[in-house]
Design an enzyme around this catalytic site. Sequence first.
Site, PDB file in Angstrom:
ATOM      1  N   ARG A 122      12.506  -8.061  -2.760  1.00 30.57           N
ATOM      2  CA  ARG A 122      12.221  -6.682  -2.399  1.00 30.57           C
ATOM      3  C   ARG A 122      11.943  -6.502  -0.911  1.00 30.57           C
ATOM      4  O   ARG A 122      11.593  -5.418  -0.474  1.00 30.57           O
ATOM      5  CB  ARG A 122      11.043  -6.162  -3.229  1.00 30.57           C
ATOM      6  CG  ARG A 122      11.303  -6.231  -4.719  1.00 30.57           C
ATOM      7  CD  ARG A 122      10.230  -5.522  -5.481  1.00 30.57           C
ATOM      8  NE  ARG A 122      10.357  -4.075  -5.378  1.00 30.57           N
ATOM      9  CZ  ARG A 122      11.153  -3.335  -6.133  1.00 30.57           C
ATOM     10  NH1 ARG A 122      11.903  -3.896  -7.039  1.00 30.57           N
ATOM     11  NH2 ARG A 122      11.198  -2.039  -5.995  1.00 30.57           N
ATOM     12  N   HIS A 209      -7.981  -4.436   9.814  1.00 28.72           N
ATOM     13  CA  HIS A 209      -8.258  -3.814  11.111  1.00 28.72           C
ATOM     14  C   HIS A 209      -7.835  -4.669  12.290  1.00 28.72           C
ATOM     15  O   HIS A 209      -8.074  -4.311  13.432  1.00 28.72           O
ATOM     16  CB  HIS A 209      -9.735  -3.406  11.217  1.00 28.72           C
ATOM     17  CG  HIS A 209     -10.004  -2.095  10.522  1.00 28.72           C
ATOM     18  ND1 HIS A 209      -9.710  -1.893   9.194  1.00 28.72           N
ATOM     19  CD2 HIS A 209     -10.501  -0.930  10.966  1.00 28.72           C
ATOM     20  CE1 HIS A 209     -10.043  -0.657   8.865  1.00 28.72           C
ATOM     21  NE2 HIS A 209     -10.520  -0.050   9.911  1.00 28.72           N
ATOM     22  N   TYR A 387      -3.364   2.428   3.347  1.00 33.49           N
ATOM     23  CA  TYR A 387      -4.464   1.459   3.293  1.00 33.49           C
ATOM     24  C   TYR A 387      -5.831   2.104   3.510  1.00 33.49           C
ATOM     25  O   TYR A 387      -6.829   1.420   3.642  1.00 33.49           O
ATOM     26  CB  TYR A 387      -4.250   0.342   4.313  1.00 33.49           C
ATOM     27  CG  TYR A 387      -4.299  -1.033   3.699  1.00 33.49           C
ATOM     28  CD1 TYR A 387      -5.483  -1.509   3.103  1.00 33.49           C
ATOM     29  CD2 TYR A 387      -3.189  -1.862   3.667  1.00 33.49           C
ATOM     30  CE1 TYR A 387      -5.531  -2.756   2.522  1.00 33.49           C
ATOM     31  CE2 TYR A 387      -3.234  -3.115   3.088  1.00 33.49           C
ATOM     32  CZ  TYR A 387      -4.396  -3.557   2.511  1.00 33.49           C
ATOM     33  OH  TYR A 387      -4.448  -4.787   1.941  1.00 33.49           O
ATOM     34  N   HIS A 390     -10.868   4.000   1.132  1.00 31.09           N
ATOM     35  CA  HIS A 390     -12.295   4.323   1.174  1.00 31.09           C
ATOM     36  C   HIS A 390     -12.958   4.556  -0.177  1.00 31.09           C
ATOM     37  O   HIS A 390     -14.184   4.418  -0.271  1.00 31.09           O
ATOM     38  CB  HIS A 390     -12.524   5.480   2.147  1.00 31.09           C
ATOM     39  CG  HIS A 390     -12.122   5.123   3.551  1.00 31.09           C
ATOM     40  ND1 HIS A 390     -10.823   5.212   3.988  1.00 31.09           N
ATOM     41  CD2 HIS A 390     -12.839   4.631   4.583  1.00 31.09           C
ATOM     42  CE1 HIS A 390     -10.754   4.792   5.235  1.00 31.09           C
ATOM     43  NE2 HIS A 390     -11.962   4.438   5.629  1.00 31.09           N
TER      44      HIS A 390
HETATM   45  C1  HEM Z   1     -18.511   2.561   4.506  1.00 31.55           C
HETATM   46  C2  HEM Z   1     -17.334   2.096   4.784  1.00 31.55           C
HETATM   47  C3  HEM Z   1     -16.349   2.726   5.729  1.00 31.55           C
HETATM   48  C4  HEM Z   1     -16.524   3.675   6.691  1.00 31.55           C
HETATM   49  C5  HEM Z   1     -17.814   4.371   7.098  1.00 31.55           C
HETATM   50  C6  HEM Z   1     -15.230   3.908   7.289  1.00 31.55           C
HETATM   51  C7  HEM Z   1     -15.000   4.805   8.309  1.00 31.55           C
HETATM   52  C8  HEM Z   1     -13.805   4.974   8.942  1.00 31.55           C
HETATM   53  C9  HEM Z   1     -13.594   5.839  10.050  1.00 31.55           C
HETATM   54  C10 HEM Z   1     -14.645   6.732  10.696  1.00 31.55           C
HETATM   55  C11 HEM Z   1     -12.304   5.712  10.420  1.00 31.55           C
HETATM   56  C12 HEM Z   1     -11.613   6.417  11.573  1.00 31.55           C
HETATM   57  C13 HEM Z   1     -10.709   7.451  10.987  1.00 31.55           C
HETATM   58  C14 HEM Z   1     -10.910   8.785  11.614  1.00 31.55           C
HETATM   59  O1  HEM Z   1     -10.540   8.944  12.760  1.00 31.55           O
HETATM   60  O2  HEM Z   1     -11.427   9.646  10.918  1.00 31.55           O
HETATM   61  C15 HEM Z   1     -11.686   4.759   9.527  1.00 31.55           C
HETATM   62  C16 HEM Z   1     -10.375   4.356   9.605  1.00 31.55           C
HETATM   63  C17 HEM Z   1      -9.788   3.480   8.710  1.00 31.55           C
HETATM   64  N1  HEM Z   1     -10.375   2.878   7.629  1.00 31.55           N
HETATM   65 FE1  HEM Z   1     -12.322   3.028   7.135  1.00 31.55          FE
HETATM   66  N2  HEM Z   1     -14.315   3.106   6.686  1.00 31.55           N
HETATM   67  C18 HEM Z   1     -14.943   2.381   5.729  1.00 31.55           C
HETATM   68  C19 HEM Z   1     -14.351   1.460   4.882  1.00 31.55           C
HETATM   69  C20 HEM Z   1     -13.011   1.155   4.825  1.00 31.55           C
HETATM   70  C21 HEM Z   1     -12.427   0.255   3.878  1.00 31.55           C
HETATM   71  C22 HEM Z   1     -13.145  -0.513   2.782  1.00 31.55           C
HETATM   72  C23 HEM Z   1     -11.097   0.221   4.146  1.00 31.55           C
HETATM   73  C24 HEM Z   1     -10.101  -0.608   3.357  1.00 31.55           C
HETATM   74  C25 HEM Z   1      -9.183  -1.322   3.798  1.00 31.55           C
HETATM   75  C26 HEM Z   1     -10.851   1.102   5.288  1.00 31.55           C
HETATM   76  C27 HEM Z   1      -9.615   1.337   5.893  1.00 31.55           C
HETATM   77  C28 HEM Z   1      -9.424   2.105   7.008  1.00 31.55           C
HETATM   78  C29 HEM Z   1      -8.160   2.211   7.720  1.00 31.55           C
HETATM   79  C30 HEM Z   1      -6.861   1.512   7.369  1.00 31.55           C
HETATM   80  C31 HEM Z   1      -8.392   3.063   8.796  1.00 31.55           C
HETATM   81  C32 HEM Z   1      -7.397   3.446   9.905  1.00 31.55           C
HETATM   82  C33 HEM Z   1      -7.684   2.586  11.103  1.00 31.55           C
HETATM   83  C34 HEM Z   1      -6.855   2.922  12.303  1.00 31.55           C
HETATM   84  O3  HEM Z   1      -5.735   3.405  12.148  1.00 31.55           O
HETATM   85  O4  HEM Z   1      -7.325   2.669  13.423  1.00 31.55           O
HETATM   86  N3  HEM Z   1     -12.047   1.643   5.659  1.00 31.55           N
HETATM   87  N4  HEM Z   1     -12.617   4.342   8.632  1.00 31.55           N
END
Ligand code: HEM
Length: 596
Positions: A122, A209, A387, A390
């Site tokens: 795939r 990340h 991904y 949350h």
């Molecule tokens: C309490 C736990 C967490 C908090 C407070 C949190 C908070 C955030 C925040 C504030 C952002 C920035 C997005 C924006 O601009 O609004 C973000 C991005 C992201 N989060 Fe979380 N997150 C948590 C847990 C997780 C978990 C468990 C995953 C699972 C893989 C995840 C995956 C991602 C991804 C993929 C992004 C995009 C990152 C990027 O493109 O730079 N997060 N998160």
Amino acid sequence: MSRRSLSLWFPLLLLLLLPPTPSVLLADPGVPSPVNPCCYYPCQNQGVCVRFGLDNYQCDCTRTGYSGPNCTIPEIWTWLRNSLRPSPSFTHFLLTHGYWLWEFVNATFIREILMRLVLTVRSNLIPSPPTYNSAHDYISWESFSNVSYYTRILPSVPKDCPTPMGTKGKKQLPDVQLLAQQLLLRREFIPAPQGTNILFAFFAQHFTHQFFKTSGKMGPGFTKALGHGVDLGHIYGDNLERQYHLRLFKDGKLKYQVLDGEVYPPSVEQASVLMRYPPGVPPERQMAVGQEVFGLLPGLMLFSTIWLREHNRVCDLLKEEHPTWDDEQLFQTTRLILIGETIKIVIEEYVQHLSGYFLQLKFDPELLFRAQFQYRNRIAMEFNHLYHWHPLMPNSFQVGSQEYSYEQFLFNTSMLVDYGVEALVDAFSRQRAGRIGGGRNFDYHVLHVAVDVIKESREMRLQPFNEYRKRFGLKPYTSFQELTGEKEMAAELEELYGDIDALEFYPGLLLEKCQPNSIFGEMMTCPLCSPWLLKRCIYKVPEPWHGCHFLDSIFPSSACDLGFNSHWIKYQAAFQETLKIRIHQVLCVLQHVASH
Ligand code: HEM
Ligand SMILES: *[C@@H]1O[C@H](CO)[C@@H](O)[C@H](O)[C@H]1NC(C)=O
Ligand SMILES: *[C@@H]1O[C@H](CO)[C@@H](O)[C@H](O)[C@H]1NC(C)=O
Ligand SMILES: *[C@@H]1O[C@H](CO)[C@@H](O)[C@H](O)[C@H]1NC(C)=O
Ligand SMILES: *[C@@H]1O[C@H](CO)[C@@H](O)[C@H](O)[C@H]1NC(C)=O
């Protein structure tokens, strides 16, 4: 005329012979301009819609195995393959049923054959070399060569379409806040099936990340993680300057500090790199690691600490075996070993757990040495969006007998050291994570992240969920009820979107009914996520490691045919020692059942 001058003249002659370009027809201002035909997404089976003239299109069906105006007529081989190929849901059923059969398979060479199949069959679902990006909806040199962009699997919705999603749905997409409140916000915590714990969630976040680092400066569509894969930039920094600040420049090691007799990442005072903490946190309280956002959660700093200890431990082992190696060689070699360890854990523990397969997955680079496999890697924006897991996050965090709220947990700079690595691993492995798919499971503290990702997908004009289903070889849904498998949310979706073909990508992924005993739905599971994950992970590690020379140079006594695994096993034992916790909690942690 000499041959040389002929070859010079030939292009010029060609130019002269070419017909003059037709003059552009101006649209009659009285007649409404025709709808861009690509807004109907006419091209099937991965055909590409190309505009001709003002209101014509052609589907480019090259190498799709189909022909006809909309790439719908299968060639004979395609037809044969399609009739023989089991459906994705059937494959999934097979892989998750028949325990006795898989017990047999797991123990024989069939396992390797199947694993190779999993990796190769795939993998053509993901284009390589990469195709589009947020600024180019067609093949271009810029999107091929400029790695600051995330790639895009599907081009964006054309700007001149009658509705935001093409031709279907309402003139305006639903209000994001309303959508999130009604369909994504958690009512009551829904636990993940199969006992997924929050240590798994932090592992996922920590691991991903390194390649999901959307650039704040350049905006959505751009990434700061230019390695586009498992380069461990989250440990070593995404650029050389940051790496140098984090390195000790002695014996290949990283800087560290000792607190309460244990090794932790250095403070920002000790390694002056930028970390994102709320204002007012003094530099000596900030821990300095490769990824600037990891101060956010004790769970992320926990894994940073584990990998830091692992790095310095492997350095010691290498130095013992190679007393002549200098700091740089020890550092670089250790980094490669940690890349290998990471991929090993990701495939054999993490993906294994996520998949729920009885087939025992295997990481062995040699599986692919003879197979045709594109190692070239580019992280896609759709991969980043999907991904956003949350919903994994619980309502609060339980450590020992204490319960911590988000307010106490986020950016808590003392918790890791207060409890120590062992106690936190233990706590996180006991607490159940939330189910990702199926809707309504975002804790209110992370709901804004869902809102932001939906806003971004609108700005980036991501195509509808159903177009992505088709792109990945799945049947598009015909109704919201078919999507959610129930009536209530389906009715709300119907009201918000008006048409299943106008449903957006991210909401679709999160509201799709879960597969039996699975943490999310079909679109996230087998066809989309696994090849993506697997392909993203097994990309070519830097040259020396590819062959046997590298292994031999580290382990002079080892024979080539032992491959990487035997070394992993050697290190695996030591890795557990680094963690100083019971084996059951270390490598089984990811699979550890939180509460029965
Ligand atoms: C309490 C736990 C967490 C908090 C407070 C949190 C908070 C955030 C925040 C504030 C952002 C920035 C997005 C924006 O601009 O609004 C973000 C991005 C992201 N989060 Fe979380 N997150 C948590 C847990 C997780 C978990 C468990 C995953 C699972 C893989 C995840 C995956 C991602 C991804 C993929 C992004 C995009 C990152 C990027 O493109 O730079 N997060 N998160
Ligand atoms: C191709 O797709 C367009 C748009 O969906 C449709 O109008 C047309 O009838 C299709 N043509 C064929 C030959 O299927
Ligand atoms: C095959 O291996 C996997 C992964 O170790 C394990 O979870 C599964 O139970 C095994 N299946 C059988 C049938 O032994
Ligand atoms: C990549 O594209 C962006 C946006 O056009 C541009 O700012 C940047 O300089 C490009 N990077 C390279 C290396 O050309
Ligand atoms: C951080 O966690 C510790 C427990 O390790 C707790 O005592 C403290 O109150 C938390 N800090 C904040 C600001 O909530």
